[in-house]
Write an enzyme that holds these catalytic residues in place. Structure first.
Site, mmCIF file in Angstrom:
data_model
loop_
_atom_site.group_PDB
_atom_site.id
_atom_site.type_symbol
_atom_site.label_atom_id
_atom_site.label_comp_id
_atom_site.label_asym_id
_atom_site.label_seq_id
_atom_site.Cartn_x
_atom_site.Cartn_y
_atom_site.Cartn_z
ATOM 1 C CE1 TYR A 105 71.787 61.545 71.781
ATOM 2 C CE2 TYR A 105 73.912 60.955 70.826
ATOM 3 C CZ TYR A 105 72.525 60.970 70.771
ATOM 4 O OH TYR A 105 71.884 60.394 69.695
ATOM 5 C CE LYS A 160 67.713 52.348 69.028
ATOM 6 N NZ LYS A 160 68.846 52.850 68.289
#
Length: 391
Positions: A201, A297
């Site tokens: 990331y 998620k």
């Protein structure tokens, strides 16, 4: 046709719910508007939390995952030409994540369903869900040119944000909370081995970037781009050059390049619809909530929903008690809002807003520095990323 639970949508949520209900001895039928080939090609998430893996194994649906899934023990954060690894097992008591594409999860569940599961009807376009506040709701759909109906004791909407099931809850009885982010992701698939063992990331003045993978031979990468970007405006060379610039760190790391086989743009948004139950109609997965993909998620929240719901329906089936079913919406929404908070945190910390100031950037660096320097901050990130325990 009659059944106990009518499930609208054959994504991972609907298919896993059907599997769990079947194993509990509860009749159900799954209706899917698309054909099987389309369902098994849909490109979506690829990160599975520990609780999701546990749920697939409990359902007897983890053979492919165990054979081909890639186990990851952490992620790498990059900013200001620095890098820092978050080690999940040491910070979470042993939890980790798996890289296994949603397409593969769906293929595995479809195969199980068609082999020995309850009815799964493809190309069944649901036109309405009626009687949510009665004890026998009806799902009306068309299949092979004929209008059909499915009489149910309960209807579960796993048909996404734009699906029909949400409309069965009167507007006066539901509320939707939304946030639209001022940027999108340009995602690519490339036939090249990943340049890293775990996800990267990257926060950069040029925008966010993510390095992921689908297999040891296929890389999946993303670039932050303005909303409304046309993928055709980005040549392969431009994409690789921009990824190189955003992943840059001091050291000898090198980004591998290869043929790009797919490009697409993914808008970034958050959404939660409350409640997740109205009468005999229940919502699960994207029909109830959407998260930006930064926190990985979406699929995992959908699995958590249906695990909670399957347990509630099994409790009702075996004991006659509706206590877990009555608590379904409140139970799931607590987890949903935790995930929304974490996804928003990851998104705003790592992305570069169009109206950013130097002050904003320094705050982002301070937050990333804190994660690198504080075991408590690192543990909070790791625990949320690897997946909170199911209730």
């Amino acid at each position: 046709m009659h059944t106990t639970v009518g499930i609208v949508g054959a994504g991972p949520a609907g298919l896993l719910l059907a599997r769990l209900l079947h194993r509990a001895g509860i009749d159900c039928v799954v209706l899917e508007s698309r054909d099987r080939a389309y369902v098994e090609r849909r490109q979506r998430a690829g990160i599975l939390e520990q609780p999701t893996v546990d749920a697939l194994r409990e359902a007897g649906a983890a053979q492919g995952l165990d054979a081909r899934g890639l186990v990851h023990d952490g992620i790498e954060l990059r900013w200001d030409r620095r890098s820092h690894r978050i080690d999940f097992p040491s910070l979470t008591g042993g939890r980790r994540v798996w890289v296994y594409a949603q397409t593969e999860v769906v293929k595995d569940l479809v195969a199980l369903q068609l082999d020995d599961g309850p009815p799964l009807v493809f190309e069944a376009t649901v036109t309405s869900v009626e009687g949510a506040d009665t004890d026998r709701p009806v799902v009306r759909y068309t299949h092979r040119g004929r209008e059909e109906r499915l009489d149910c004791a309960y209807v579960v909407g796993c048909d996404g944000f734009h699906g029909v099931t949400r409309a069965a809850i009167p507007e006066s009885a539901r509320r939707t909370y939304d946030r639209v982010y001022p940027y999108s992701w340009l995602g690519i698939m490339a036939d090249v081995p990943p340049s890293c063992d775990e996800l990267i990331y990257a926060h950069s003045p040029r925008g966010f970037a993510l390095h992921s993978m689908r297999s040891p031979e296929v890389s999946r990468l993303y670039l932050q781009v303005p909303g409304g970007t046309d993928p055709a405006d980005w040549s392969d060379t431009r994409i690789w050059d921009e990824l190189d610039a955003r992943f840059a760190v001091d050291g000898d790391w090198e980004l591998r390049r290869g043929p790009i086989t797919a490009k697409s743009v993914l808008p970034m948004r958050s959404s939660v619809t409350e409640p997740m139950r109205y009468g005999r109609v229940l919502l699960a997965g994207d029909a109830a909530h959407i998260v930006p993909p930064t926190g990985a998620k979406g699929l995992n929240l959908a699995v958590a929903d249906v695990v909670v719901l399957a347990r509630a329906l099994e409790r009702l089936h075996t004991t006659g008690s509706a206590d877990l079913l009555d608590a379904y919406s409140a139970t799931c929404l607590r987890r949903v809002w935790r995930a929304e908070h974490f996804s928003s945190f990851m998104t705003t910390t790592l992305h570069t807003a169009p109206d950013r100031s130097g002050f904003d950037t320094r705050l982002q660096h301070a937050q990333l520095d804190r994660i690198a320097d504080s075991p408590h901050a690192a543990a909070e990130l790791a625990q949320n990323y690897a997946g909170l325990p199911l209730p």
